[in-house]
Design a protein around this motif. Structure first.
Motif, mmCIF file in Angstrom:
data_model
loop_
_atom_site.group_PDB
_atom_site.id
_atom_site.type_symbol
_atom_site.label_atom_id
_atom_site.label_comp_id
_atom_site.label_asym_id
_atom_site.label_seq_id
_atom_site.Cartn_x
_atom_site.Cartn_y
_atom_site.Cartn_z
ATOM 1 N N LEU A 104 101.105 26.082 -81.404
ATOM 2 C CA LEU A 104 99.827 26.143 -82.108
ATOM 3 C C LEU A 104 98.922 25.000 -81.647
ATOM 4 O O LEU A 104 99.386 23.907 -81.325
ATOM 5 C CB LEU A 104 100.073 26.057 -83.605
ATOM 6 N N GLU A 105 97.610 25.263 -81.669
ATOM 7 C CA GLU A 105 96.659 24.239 -81.227
ATOM 8 C C GLU A 105 95.341 24.408 -81.965
ATOM 9 O O GLU A 105 95.042 25.479 -82.515
ATOM 10 C CB GLU A 105 96.418 24.353 -79.713
ATOM 11 N N TYR A 106 94.539 23.334 -81.961
ATOM 12 C CA TYR A 106 93.225 23.376 -82.608
ATOM 13 C C TYR A 106 92.264 22.456 -81.863
ATOM 14 O O TYR A 106 92.491 21.248 -81.758
ATOM 15 C CB TYR A 106 93.305 22.948 -84.070
ATOM 16 N N ASP A 107 91.168 23.032 -81.359
ATOM 17 C CA ASP A 107 90.131 22.280 -80.659
ATOM 18 C C ASP A 107 89.003 21.989 -81.647
ATOM 19 O O ASP A 107 88.245 22.886 -82.012
ATOM 20 C CB ASP A 107 89.611 23.102 -79.476
ATOM 21 N N HIS A 108 88.892 20.744 -82.096
ATOM 22 C CA HIS A 108 87.908 20.378 -83.112
ATOM 23 C C HIS A 108 86.478 20.613 -82.636
ATOM 24 O O HIS A 108 85.585 20.862 -83.452
ATOM 25 C CB HIS A 108 88.092 18.913 -83.515
ATOM 26 N N SER A 109 86.240 20.533 -81.343
ATOM 27 C CA SER A 109 84.877 20.734 -80.834
ATOM 28 C C SER A 109 84.458 22.190 -80.867
ATOM 29 O O SER A 109 83.293 22.508 -80.673
ATOM 30 C CB SER A 109 84.779 20.203 -79.398
ATOM 31 N N ASP A 110 85.421 23.074 -81.128
ATOM 32 C CA ASP A 110 85.131 24.505 -81.089
ATOM 33 C C ASP A 110 85.222 25.134 -82.475
ATOM 34 O O ASP A 110 85.500 26.326 -82.609
ATOM 35 C CB ASP A 110 86.119 25.195 -80.139
ATOM 36 N N HIS A 111 84.963 24.342 -83.522
ATOM 37 C CA HIS A 111 85.097 24.832 -84.897
ATOM 38 C C HIS A 111 84.189 26.013 -85.205
ATOM 39 O O HIS A 111 84.570 26.932 -85.940
ATOM 40 C CB HIS A 111 84.813 23.715 -85.905
ATOM 41 N N SER A 112 82.989 26.021 -84.635
ATOM 42 C CA SER A 112 82.014 27.065 -84.991
ATOM 43 C C SER A 112 82.495 28.468 -84.640
ATOM 44 O O SER A 112 82.000 29.454 -85.193
ATOM 45 C CB SER A 112 80.669 26.793 -84.302
ATOM 46 N N GLY A 154 94.194 18.042 -91.918
ATOM 47 C CA GLY A 154 93.268 19.155 -91.730
ATOM 48 C C GLY A 154 91.899 18.645 -91.345
ATOM 49 O O GLY A 154 91.770 17.634 -90.653
ATOM 50 N N THR A 155 90.875 19.335 -91.814
ATOM 51 C CA THR A 155 89.491 18.928 -91.602
ATOM 52 C C THR A 155 88.731 19.223 -92.884
ATOM 53 O O THR A 155 89.296 19.741 -93.850
ATOM 54 C CB THR A 155 88.844 19.697 -90.434
ATOM 55 N N VAL A 156 87.432 18.936 -92.888
ATOM 56 C CA VAL A 156 86.627 19.272 -94.058
ATOM 57 C C VAL A 156 86.519 20.777 -94.233
ATOM 58 O O VAL A 156 86.164 21.262 -95.312
ATOM 59 C CB VAL A 156 85.209 18.663 -93.944
ATOM 60 N N ASN A 157 86.846 21.524 -93.190
ATOM 61 C CA ASN A 157 86.749 22.976 -93.247
ATOM 62 C C ASN A 157 88.095 23.686 -93.364
ATOM 63 O O ASN A 157 88.148 24.892 -93.604
ATOM 64 C CB ASN A 157 86.046 23.500 -91.984
ATOM 65 N N HIS A 158 89.195 22.940 -93.182
ATOM 66 C CA HIS A 158 90.512 23.558 -93.191
ATOM 67 C C HIS A 158 91.525 22.674 -93.917
ATOM 68 O O HIS A 158 91.470 21.444 -93.841
ATOM 69 C CB HIS A 158 91.007 23.806 -91.770
ATOM 70 N N THR A 159 92.482 23.321 -94.573
ATOM 71 C CA THR A 159 93.539 22.589 -95.265
ATOM 72 C C THR A 159 94.466 21.915 -94.275
ATOM 73 O O THR A 159 94.764 20.721 -94.388
ATOM 74 C CB THR A 159 94.343 23.545 -96.165
ATOM 75 N N LEU A 160 94.927 22.679 -93.288
ATOM 76 C CA LEU A 160 95.822 22.160 -92.248
ATOM 77 C C LEU A 160 95.386 22.731 -90.906
ATOM 78 O O LEU A 160 95.017 23.905 -90.826
ATOM 79 C CB LEU A 160 97.271 22.583 -92.521
ATOM 80 N N VAL A 161 95.447 21.914 -89.869
ATOM 81 C CA VAL A 161 95.147 22.404 -88.525
ATOM 82 C C VAL A 161 96.236 21.961 -87.567
ATOM 83 O O VAL A 161 96.941 20.971 -87.800
ATOM 84 C CB VAL A 161 93.773 21.909 -87.998
ATOM 85 N N ALA A 162 96.363 22.717 -86.483
ATOM 86 C CA ALA A 162 97.339 22.395 -85.438
ATOM 87 C C ALA A 162 96.865 21.180 -84.649
ATOM 88 O O ALA A 162 95.700 20.782 -84.720
ATOM 89 C CB ALA A 162 97.512 23.601 -84.524
ATOM 90 N N PRO A 163 97.748 20.573 -83.872
ATOM 91 C CA PRO A 163 97.332 19.445 -83.022
ATOM 92 C C PRO A 163 96.386 19.907 -81.930
ATOM 93 O O PRO A 163 96.312 21.099 -81.614
ATOM 94 C CB PRO A 163 98.653 18.936 -82.445
ATOM 95 N N ALA A 164 95.654 18.968 -81.360
ATOM 96 C CA ALA A 164 94.687 19.307 -80.314
ATOM 97 C C ALA A 164 95.382 19.867 -79.078
ATOM 98 O O ALA A 164 94.844 20.741 -78.396
ATOM 99 C CB ALA A 164 93.861 18.078 -79.950
ATOM 100 N N VAL A 165 96.559 19.360 -78.802
ATOM 101 C CA VAL A 165 97.337 19.839 -77.655
ATOM 102 C C VAL A 165 98.537 20.610 -78.179
ATOM 103 O O VAL A 165 99.279 20.119 -79.035
ATOM 104 C CB VAL A 165 97.812 18.669 -76.775
ATOM 105 N N ALA A 166 98.708 21.830 -77.703
ATOM 106 C CA ALA A 166 99.820 22.666 -78.163
ATOM 107 C C ALA A 166 101.150 22.036 -77.765
ATOM 108 O O ALA A 166 101.526 22.047 -76.602
ATOM 109 C CB ALA A 166 99.686 24.063 -77.565
ATOM 110 N N ASP A 167 101.846 21.459 -78.749
ATOM 111 C CA ASP A 167 103.107 20.793 -78.444
ATOM 112 C C ASP A 167 104.250 21.284 -79.339
ATOM 113 O O ASP A 167 105.292 20.631 -79.445
ATOM 114 C CB ASP A 167 102.958 19.273 -78.585
ATOM 115 N N GLY A 168 104.047 22.422 -79.998
ATOM 116 C CA GLY A 168 105.093 22.983 -80.830
ATOM 117 C C GLY A 168 105.213 22.364 -82.205
ATOM 118 O O GLY A 168 106.180 22.619 -82.914
ATOM 119 N N THR A 169 104.228 21.557 -82.593
ATOM 120 C CA THR A 169 104.265 20.935 -83.922
ATOM 121 C C THR A 169 103.111 21.446 -84.769
ATOM 122 O O THR A 169 102.085 21.900 -84.265
ATOM 123 C CB THR A 169 104.161 19.408 -83.827
ATOM 124 N N PHE A 170 103.302 21.367 -86.076
ATOM 125 C CA PHE A 170 102.266 21.700 -87.052
ATOM 126 C C PHE A 170 102.623 20.942 -88.323
ATOM 127 O O PHE A 170 103.807 20.758 -88.623
ATOM 128 C CB PHE A 170 102.226 23.208 -87.325
#
Length: 286
Positions: free
Chosen positions: A189-197, A229-245
């Protein structure tokens, strides 16, 4: 606000502070037609313990409000005996009565939604429902949101947000209400904060949102839980997909009302990416 300084006397709301008081707060003149009170520092028991008191702090006052320990007291420090004296205490309601529990036991395997089709003995809104209308939940065999063999609710490759929604649970009659949800995950799992929109369309961002609604009102997001997480999400994945959440239990306390509904929304984009929900618990206390 009227503030008057007269030698050692300080007056707030009065031009004639009492000569017997170092600080005199008067409500009678505090903003036309309004009165107010005095709020002393409010601390938990752990915060109270960390206060660096000495004998010179005799008379120091705090208000202890700690739902985790059940203490709700006005405390004054006794510098002579080096102890806190509780002047007035009242019990804090603690959540200890189960109102609702969904642990996904007793369902037929794969109960839920499989590529926008009801599967198993899907309750369809009686106790909970699944909303997959915003997901591309049609094309592949591994697009699903349903109960698994280990007694969890499992979501895989949703390709857009899919929501699990509880019924509106009656919570009236309790002084306080709490709820908790166990969240687990697997895959890169991964999450790119710059791509929230474009979270729900970018084929990348993986997240979990937990929301609640009191008395049928607007959904309230549990934002940035535990700083994971973020102001928009309860929990988010790490920026780099490393198998953690950031897995574990998400809990909310101090609620009140007539009914409570919980909505859990998550998003994954690959066949090896999964979220798991379990033990959705609502408790009350008096």
């Amino acid at each position: 606000m009227i503030v008057n300084l007269s030698f050692s006397q300080v007056g707030i709301g009065t031009t004639t502070p009492s000569s017997a008081a170092v600080l005199h707060i008067e409500t009678a003149n505090y903003i036309t037609t309004k009165v107010g009170g005095f709020i002393m520092p409010v601390v938990t028991e752990a915060e109270q313990t960390s206060i660096p008191v000495t004998a010179a702090d005799d008379g120091l006052m705090v208000f202890v409000s700690d739902p985790s320990t059940g203490k709700w007291c006005w405390d004054i420090y006794d510098g002579d005996q080096a102890v806190w004296r509780s002047i007035n205490c009242a019990p804090v309601p603690v959540c200890n009565t189960q109102i609702y529990l969904e642990d996904f036991s007793g369902y037929t395997l794969n109960t839920g939604r499989d590529r926008r089709t009801n599967s198993g003995d899907y309750p369809g809104g009686v106790t909970w429902t699944v909303d997959d209308s915003a997901a591309d939940f049609l094309g592949q065999d591994n697009d699903y949101a349903y109960t698994n063999a280990t007694g969890q609710f499992e979501l895989n490759n949703t390709d857009g947000p899919v929501s699990f929604i509880t019924q509106a649970v009656t919570i009236s009659g309790y002084a306080t209400v709490c709820f908790s949800v166990d969240i687990d995950a697997s895959g890169n799992l991964e999450y790119d904060h710059s791509d929230h929109s474009t979270d729900d369309t970018n084929n990348q961002n993986d997240y979990v949102n937990i929301e609640y609604s009191i008395d049928g009102g607007a959904w309230q997001l549990v934002a940035n839980y535990g700083g994971n997480g973020t102001v928009n999400h309860t929990l988010v994945a790490p920026a780099v997909a490393d198998g953690t959440f950031p897995t574990g239990q998400v809990s909310v306390s101090g609620l009140s009302g007539t009914t409570l509904a919980i909505r859990i929304t998550s998003n994954t984009w690959a066949s090896d990416e999964k979220f798991f929900y379990d033990n959705i618990l609502i408790e009350g206390g008096n």
